[in-house]
Structures are given as C-alpha cells and as structure tokens.
Design an enzyme around this catalytic site. Sequence first.
Site, PDB file in Angstrom:
ATOM      1  N   LEU A  56     -10.752  -3.618   3.202  1.00  0.00           N
ATOM      2  CA  LEU A  56      -9.804  -2.932   2.335  1.00  0.00           C
ATOM      3  C   LEU A  56      -8.698  -2.240   3.131  1.00  0.00           C
ATOM      4  CD1 LEU A  56      -9.086  -2.062  -0.558  1.00  0.00           C
ATOM      5  CD2 LEU A  56     -10.521  -0.033  -0.204  1.00  0.00           C
ATOM      6  N   ASP A  57      -7.447  -2.603   2.827  1.00  0.00           N
ATOM      7  CA  ASP A  57      -6.262  -1.993   3.435  1.00  0.00           C
ATOM      8  C   ASP A  57      -6.235  -2.140   4.949  1.00  0.00           C
ATOM      9  OD1 ASP A  57      -5.465  -1.203   0.900  1.00  0.00           O
ATOM     10  OD2 ASP A  57      -6.444   0.749   1.057  1.00  0.00           O
ATOM     11  N   GLU A  58      -6.851  -3.208   5.470  1.00  0.00           N
ATOM     12  CA  GLU A  58      -6.890  -3.414   6.913  1.00  0.00           C
ATOM     13  C   GLU A  58      -6.229  -4.731   7.322  1.00  0.00           C
ATOM     14  OE1 GLU A  58      -7.927  -1.363   9.176  1.00  0.00           O
ATOM     15  OE2 GLU A  58      -8.929   0.171   7.962  1.00  0.00           O
TER      16      GLU A  58
ATOM     17  N   HIS B 170       0.858  -1.188   0.000  1.00  0.00           N
ATOM     18  CA  HIS B 170       0.000   0.000   0.000  1.00  0.00           C
ATOM     19  C   HIS B 170       0.889   1.231   0.000  1.00  0.00           C
ATOM     20  CE1 HIS B 170      -2.888   3.073   1.174  1.00  0.00           C
ATOM     21  NE2 HIS B 170      -3.806   2.251   0.706  1.00  0.00           N
TER      22      HIS B 170
END
Length: 284
Positions: free
Chosen positions: A227-229, A192
């Site tokens: 998402l993105d966790e 990310h």
Amino acid sequence: MSGLIAGADISVLTFTCQDRRGIVAAVTGELADCGGFIVDSQQYADTDSDRFFMRVAFTDGAGFADRLPVIADRFGFDWSLCAASAKPRVVIACSTTSHCLNALLHRWSTGTLAIEPVAVVSNHDVLRDLAEWHGVPFHHLPVDAVTRADQERALLDLYRGAGAELLVLARYMQILSPAFVDALAGRCINIHHSFLPSFKGARPYHQAHARGVKLIGATAHFVTSDLDEGPIIEQAVERVDHRASANDLVATGRDIEAQVLARAVGWFAERRILLNGARTVVFR
C-alpha cells in the site's frame, strides 16, 4: 527542417535492457540505414541496477520495425514501438471527490492530455453527471467487504473489454487486492494525497497539520500490492505556514493532486515512463 517534422508521422521506441556498449550505436545506426530522422532521443544508464533505458522519437525509417526484433534479441530489449499519435485507452476510477477526475477530463476535452478515456468507474454514483457531461460512459460498481471480489472482477472485465491500457485511480478510495494489482502491474497509476513516504493512510492533511508542516504535496505512483509503496512517477510540493488550517491544506492539496496526476498520466501517454525495479525512469 521544422516543416518536415511538423508534417511527419512520428514513431516512439522505448526499451530497457542490461547495460552494455554499443546499444545506442546499434539503434541509431539501424535507423539511419532505414532513412529515419531522429526527432528526440533520451537515454539513461543506471549504474546501481546495471540497466539501460532509452526513448527515441523518429520520423520516416521505413523497414525499421522489421529490423528492430533482430537488435532487440541481440541486446535483450524489453521494448515497445508505436505511433506518437496513438492515444492509450484509459479507465478512470474515482469515489466522491471530483477534482482529479475533472482535471483529467478537462485536459482531455481541450486536447492537452493525449488519452482516450473509455470509462469512468466509481463505487458511488456521485460523479455520474460529470463523466456523462464529458460524454464518457459511467459505471457504478458499489463495493463492500462481502462483494469486493466480485466488484474487482467486474472492474477488471470492464477494463479488458474496453481494450484499456491504463487504469487511473483518481482519488478512488478503496484498497485493491494483491491479485487485482498484479493483473495490472505497470498499468495502474494512483494519486496519493500526501508527499510520500510521509503521512500515509487516512486524513494525511490533518496529520500534516498536527505536525505543523511547512510543505505539503502529492505523489503519483504505480500501484503495487504494498500500500502506497509503488514506484513514484511524479511529486510536487507547495509551501504553507502556521496560518493554514487543515481545511486550507486540503484545498491546496487538491490543486496539487490534480496537477501531479495529470502530469503522470500525460507522461504515460507519451511513453516517457519506464519501470526500474521499485523506481521509475521518466524522460521528461
């Protein structure tokens, strides 16, 4: 002693289980009884989750693999045992930016990243030449809202058909469906382009520039349906100041992304990452 280790075949045992007394003694004692020689050993007891994590690299130890299931059953291990020389087969997914893909393929081709890239997959055809120059098969799988389910099915079939152990999202700018992510739980790593949990979503460097940040970074993490966790594997930052434009941040950030992703993939290949719920244990 160093000559013995350098010339020996090294095996790597990793496991996690509920924490209790006697785990290390049981494993190392059995290794000693089998004539094993421990090259490296790291362990961690998480008092919050009451879980125990261990990675042991050893030589010799004839018969240990046959005895290990007994110890594993006794302590409830979730375990893996393999040769340190075994390189995981990896599929790399990308879109149009080349820096992360190039970093992975360059490190692999020079022998500094112990993986076996079996395919590069992209929703665009832009990076075909880079993949094929390295001798890695390139697969163009275009996707849109209508074809997303079929495209993901084709990607998963390719992954499984190649006997891959890891899918690396090297700036693959697509949101994956929960079903796809669940099918590769613990076997899909994303980079990310920001220092999570800050500046998620689109144009993170422009968000960071608008806020006048003094540190920018990148985060490698396992992919989950949130998402993105997903569990974070590695992060890095670099200091910037008021003179840096948004484009400067993008250029600096790309260097960080390439380094962070390569480290995370390398640690996966060396069996140094163990999942601990929403976190990871990384035996560096």
